[in-house]
Design a protein around this motif. Structure first.
Motif, PDB file in Angstrom:
ATOM      1  N   GLY A  42       0.814  -1.229   0.000  1.00 37.54           N
ATOM      2  CA  GLY A  42       0.000   0.000   0.000  1.00 37.54           C
ATOM      3  C   GLY A  42       0.840   1.267   0.000  1.00 37.54           C
ATOM      4  O   GLY A  42       0.318   2.354  -0.239  1.00 37.54           O
ATOM      5  N   LYS A  43       2.165   1.137   0.273  1.00 41.57           N
ATOM      6  CA  LYS A  43       2.992   2.361   0.334  1.00 41.57           C
ATOM      7  C   LYS A  43       4.002   2.442  -0.812  1.00 41.57           C
ATOM      8  O   LYS A  43       4.280   3.518  -1.330  1.00 41.57           O
ATOM      9  CB  LYS A  43       3.746   2.402   1.667  1.00 41.57           C
ATOM     10  CG  LYS A  43       2.835   2.689   2.829  1.00 41.57           C
ATOM     11  CD  LYS A  43       3.563   3.418   3.911  1.00 41.57           C
ATOM     12  CE  LYS A  43       2.551   3.971   4.911  1.00 41.57           C
ATOM     13  NZ  LYS A  43       3.112   4.198   6.202  1.00 41.57           N
ATOM     14  N   GLY A  44       4.574   1.327  -1.173  1.00 39.08           N
ATOM     15  CA  GLY A  44       5.548   1.352  -2.261  1.00 39.08           C
ATOM     16  C   GLY A  44       6.709   0.426  -2.007  1.00 39.08           C
ATOM     17  O   GLY A  44       6.778  -0.251  -0.981  1.00 39.08           O
ATOM     18  N   SER A  45       7.650   0.413  -2.972  1.00 40.08           N
ATOM     19  CA  SER A  45       8.791  -0.506  -2.875  1.00 40.08           C
ATOM     20  C   SER A  45      10.077   0.231  -3.188  1.00 40.08           C
ATOM     21  O   SER A  45      10.066   1.278  -3.838  1.00 40.08           O
ATOM     22  CB  SER A  45       8.668  -1.633  -3.897  1.00 40.08           C
ATOM     23  OG  SER A  45       7.379  -2.141  -3.908  1.00 40.08           O
ATOM     24  N   CYS A  46      11.175  -0.348  -2.720  1.00 38.03           N
ATOM     25  CA  CYS A  46      12.493   0.177  -3.094  1.00 38.03           C
ATOM     26  C   CYS A  46      13.377  -1.019  -3.450  1.00 38.03           C
ATOM     27  O   CYS A  46      13.565  -1.933  -2.645  1.00 38.03           O
ATOM     28  CB  CYS A  46      13.092   0.960  -1.924  1.00 38.03           C
ATOM     29  SG  CYS A  46      14.702   1.646  -2.349  1.00 38.03           S
TER      30      CYS A  46
END
Ligand code: ADP
Length: 428
Positions: free
Chosen positions: A415-419
């Motif tokens: 729900g927030k993102g990836s790195c």
């Protein structure tokens, strides 16, 4: 006879002899001389028993003790029992040892025991054959003097023995060996050596098969693509009914070509036949170019930026790194919903030069992260197929990074993102 009785006899003999000596002494008025003479004889006799004992223990090969009297008979007998017990346990140990030797000699895998300084303490027959070891010359030698492959030396020193390493045999380049170390007893290590040539050949057959099939598919695909393009260019001469099928055929052919290209790239990386051909590369230039391509791919749907904080070069293969970086960046574009943000970083950090792609996409559940680089692994099959990837992108990234001494790392929150990020060593 119990030990007390031996002592009893000894005391009785000493008492009787002393009494006789005293009586003779009293009658002849030479008590002291007679006592002295008797004690001397008694002492000499004891010293003689000690000498016999020493001779029996150190020089004689006879298991049975010499005959003696009194307490010495008891001592000899007790030592004899002890020796008999020792001899039995020695025999048992020798038979265990020879059974162990016979079983390790029968092992198809080589076993080498290494000491604290990695010196060879012992090895079995298979190790002798697989590594051409010589029991006379090589015992006591450091293993790194005999297996000089730098990968093995690094494995030996590094202390992480969770996985085996595969090497070409130092005596025959056609033989592939798998070597695995295990630590035990604080400072000792066991090196197991296995001939994996057959497995290696089977793996090679699999790799060649995939490479050949992919290669063979290229020509028919090019021909079909050519016809689809011709049909697409002359749509106006065809009934309107064909428009959608032609468009879909074009999309599917594009997908198949990407798949075939990725399979070929992977099998080239997999085979390890191609040397890495290291040249100095400036990743900041490459990343700037890929960012521009990502902006074009995004078509205004995302805000994409490149944070470049270093212009340091690294050693690597330009084509392979381009493929890895673009896979990561294009994935961010494809998986991040419209309106999201994508940031690409190139910066010097304590651990090395860091390349990172950060997105505000759907994120990935931690349970999927260890499996992302498996071929055709998808977090959400339906969604990810619709996004249009081949399922091979991150497998390619993993291989490329491994060939460059790096490793793909992922942090993500649903729900927030990836790195997705990795580190490189700068050119010295
Ligand atoms: P694909 O061609 O399906 O994208 P990849 O090997 O590139 O295959 O990626 C494997 C899977 O990892 C994808 O199917 C997707 O589920 C997940 N993935 C990769 N990149 C991202 C990302 N930036 N955000 C969310 N999921 C991602």
């Amino acid at each position: 006879m119990s030990s007390f009785r031996y002592w009893g006899v000894e005391i009785w003999v000493v008492s009787v002899v002393s009494l006789i000596a005293l009586l003779i002494g009293v009658f002849t008025s030479t008590t002291f001389e007679i006592l002295f003479a008797l004690i001397s004889i008694y002492l000499v006799w004891h010293v003689r028993q000690i000498v016999r004992l020493k001779h029996w223990l150190t020089e004689s090969r006879d298991l049975y003790p010499p005959d003696s009297l009194g307490i010495w008979s008891d001592i000899f007998h007790s030592i004899y029992l002890l020796q008999r017990r020792n001899r039995k346990s020695r025999k048992r140990l020798t038979s265990i040892l020879s059974e162990f030797r016979a079983s390790t000699a029968a092992l198809p895998d080589g076993a080498i025991v290494l000491g604290e300084m990695s010196e060879i303490i012992w090895f079995n027959k298979s190790a002798e054959n697989l590594l051409a070891l010589n029991s006379k010359k090589d015992i006591g030698q450091r293993i790194s003097n005999l297996i000089r492959n730098p990968r093995f030396v690094e494995y030996l020193d590094n202390g992480d023995y969770s996985l085996p390493i595969e090497l070409t045999s130092p005596i025959d380049e056609h033989i592939k060996l798998s070597l695995r170390l295990t630590s035990y007893n604080n400072n000792q290590r066991l090196l197991m050596v296995r001939n994996v040539t057959r497995l290696y050949q089977l793996e090679k057959v699999r790799q060649d098969f995939v490479a050949n099939v992919s290669h063979e598919l290229r020509t028919p695909l090019t021909v079909i693509n050519g016809y689809v393009e011709i049909m697409s260019d002359s749509k106006e001469h065809l009934p309107a009914f064909f428009e959608r099928p032609i468009e879909q055929m074009g999309q599917q052919i594009h997908r198949m070509r990407s798949l075939v290209d990725d399979l070929l790239t992977l099998s080239k990386l997999d085979s390890g036949n191609e040397p890495i051909r290291n040249t100095p590369i400036k990743p900041h230039v490459m990343l700037k170019r890929i960012t521009e391509e990502a902006v074009a791919l995004s078509d205004g749907q995302h805000s994409i930026s490149f944070e470049c904080h270093s212009e340091t070069a690294i050693l690597g293969n330009e084509k392979e790194l381009h493929s890895a970086f673009s896979n990561l960046i294009f994935n961010a574009v494809r998986y991040t919903p419209s309106g999201g943000r994508i940031t690409i970083f190139w910066e010097q950090q304590a651990k090395g030069l860091r390349m990172a792609v950060e997105d505000t996409g759907p994120g990935i559940d931690p349970m999927h992260i260890p499996r992302l680089t498996e071929r055709f692994y998808r977090v959400d099959d339906g969604r990810d197929r619709a996004v249009g990837g081949t399922g091979l992108g991150l497998a390619i990234v993993k291989h490329v990074l491994e060939r460059h001494g790096s490793k793909l790392q992922v942090t993500s929150e649903v729900g927030k993102g990836s790195c997705f990020y990795c580190y490189f060593k700068p050119v010295k």
